[in-house]
Design a protein around this motif. Structure first.
Motif, mmCIF file in Angstrom:
data_model
loop_
_atom_site.group_PDB
_atom_site.id
_atom_site.type_symbol
_atom_site.label_atom_id
_atom_site.label_comp_id
_atom_site.label_asym_id
_atom_site.label_seq_id
_atom_site.Cartn_x
_atom_site.Cartn_y
_atom_site.Cartn_z
ATOM 1 N N ASP A 25 87.682 20.899 -31.105
ATOM 2 C CA ASP A 25 88.317 19.776 -30.402
ATOM 3 C C ASP A 25 87.319 19.080 -29.481
ATOM 4 O O ASP A 25 87.329 17.852 -29.363
ATOM 5 C CB ASP A 25 89.522 20.261 -29.592
ATOM 6 N N GLU A 26 86.465 19.866 -28.844
ATOM 7 C CA GLU A 26 85.432 19.284 -27.975
ATOM 8 C C GLU A 26 84.453 18.453 -28.808
ATOM 9 O O GLU A 26 84.047 17.367 -28.388
ATOM 10 C CB GLU A 26 84.695 20.385 -27.212
ATOM 11 N N VAL A 27 84.103 18.938 -29.994
ATOM 12 C CA VAL A 27 83.225 18.189 -30.890
ATOM 13 C C VAL A 27 83.890 16.863 -31.273
ATOM 14 O O VAL A 27 83.272 15.796 -31.213
ATOM 15 C CB VAL A 27 82.876 19.019 -32.146
ATOM 16 N N LYS A 28 85.177 16.924 -31.641
ATOM 17 C CA LYS A 28 85.912 15.713 -32.043
ATOM 18 C C LYS A 28 85.998 14.699 -30.913
ATOM 19 O O LYS A 28 86.090 13.501 -31.157
ATOM 20 C CB LYS A 28 87.332 16.073 -32.503
ATOM 21 N N SER A 29 85.974 15.184 -29.677
ATOM 22 C CA SER A 29 86.075 14.273 -28.535
ATOM 23 C C SER A 29 84.865 13.345 -28.442
ATOM 24 O O SER A 29 84.932 12.302 -27.794
ATOM 25 C CB SER A 29 86.210 15.060 -27.228
ATOM 26 N N GLY A 30 83.752 13.751 -29.080
ATOM 27 C CA GLY A 30 82.546 12.943 -29.047
ATOM 28 C C GLY A 30 81.759 13.054 -27.752
ATOM 29 O O GLY A 30 80.776 12.338 -27.556
ATOM 30 N N SER A 31 82.159 13.970 -26.870
ATOM 31 C CA SER A 31 81.456 14.136 -25.599
ATOM 32 C C SER A 31 80.036 14.638 -25.851
ATOM 33 O O SER A 31 79.718 15.129 -26.938
ATOM 34 C CB SER A 31 82.202 15.134 -24.705
ATOM 35 N N GLN A 32 79.206 14.535 -24.830
ATOM 36 C CA GLN A 32 77.836 15.040 -24.947
ATOM 37 C C GLN A 32 77.855 16.539 -25.229
ATOM 38 O O GLN A 32 77.107 17.036 -26.066
ATOM 39 C CB GLN A 32 77.047 14.746 -23.672
ATOM 40 N N VAL A 33 78.722 17.263 -24.538
ATOM 41 C CA VAL A 33 78.854 18.701 -24.771
ATOM 42 C C VAL A 33 79.303 18.947 -26.209
ATOM 43 O O VAL A 33 78.776 19.838 -26.892
ATOM 44 C CB VAL A 33 79.841 19.343 -23.764
ATOM 45 N N GLY A 34 80.248 18.156 -26.682
ATOM 46 C CA GLY A 34 80.730 18.292 -28.050
ATOM 47 C C GLY A 34 79.637 18.069 -29.076
ATOM 48 O O GLY A 34 79.547 18.788 -30.077
ATOM 49 N N GLN A 35 78.787 17.088 -28.842
ATOM 50 C CA GLN A 35 77.684 16.811 -29.760
ATOM 51 C C GLN A 35 76.696 17.979 -29.792
ATOM 52 O O GLN A 35 76.201 18.356 -30.856
ATOM 53 C CB GLN A 35 76.975 15.515 -29.353
ATOM 54 N N GLN A 36 76.419 18.552 -28.625
ATOM 55 C CA GLN A 36 75.522 19.704 -28.567
ATOM 56 C C GLN A 36 76.140 20.907 -29.283
ATOM 57 O O GLN A 36 75.455 21.622 -30.025
ATOM 58 C CB GLN A 36 75.200 20.050 -27.118
#
Length: 196
Positions: A25-36
């Motif tokens: 879900d964090e990845v899907k959010s597109g956040s910097q943390v999600g991208q990492q």
């Protein structure tokens, strides 16, 4: 693992928190943390524990629940120790034993419909290597504490759940199976006000 988590939640009412789902879900959010996280997960490696623990803690607080089934965590000793220090010691750990070839076949089948980027043969093999090096010490640690219960994931899901029930209800100390590969679940009871 997912099937057993669904059954545990249905029967015992724990709030199910999947570390993997929270990370995806964090990845899907597109956040910097999600991208990492996405880059790390594609390599079959473990996401930094601070990220996973923060996601779990936030989900616990948001839920307002007291009893949690934490699925797919901890996957390394530092995660286990930090979670228990920062959140709460777990009551028990369920480790589902499954030979790598059976696990790989199941994950590839899941990959046909899951849309998960990590459900491919190359990443699955890397995940197995990571499991042996990082997660097996977690199993050993909780076994030494008398909290880890190994359950064979080879039989039909109904049979596996019978063994799960026996462990959860205290009718069995542990159901032992050969330890080729396991996946870790934590059952974490919390009392109101424990998370700040």
């Amino acid at each position: 693992k997912g099937t057993q988590c669904e059954r545990i939640v249905a029967k015992y009412g724990h709030t199910h928190l999947s570390a993997g789902d929270l990370l995806r879900d964090e990845v899907k959010s597109g956040s910097q943390v999600g991208q990492q996280c996405e880059a790390i997960m594609k390599e079959g490696k473990l996401v930094p524990m601070e990220v996973t623990i923060a996601l779990l803690r936030n989900a616990m607080v948001r839920s307002g629940a007291r009893d949690f089934l934490v699925d797919g965590f901890p996957r390394a000793m530092d995660q286990a120790l930090a979670f228990e220090q920062m959140i709460k010691p777990c009551r028990m750990v369920l480790a589902f034993d499954c030979p790598e070839d059976v696990m790989e076949a199941r994950l590839l089948k899941r990959g046909e419909t899951s849309g998960r980027s990590d459900d491919n043969a190359a990443t699955i093999r890397k995940r197995f290597e990571t499991f042996v090096s990082q997660s097996m010490p977690v199993i050993s640690h909780y076994e030494q504490l008398g909290k880890c219960h190994r359950i064979s994931a080879i039989p039909a899901p109904e049979e596996v759940f019978e063994a799960v029930q026996a462990v959860v209800e205290g009718k069995a100390i542990a159901t032992i199976a050969p330890p080729p590969n396991e996946d870790v679940q934590m059952v974490v009871p919390l009392t109101p006000g424990e998370l700040h």
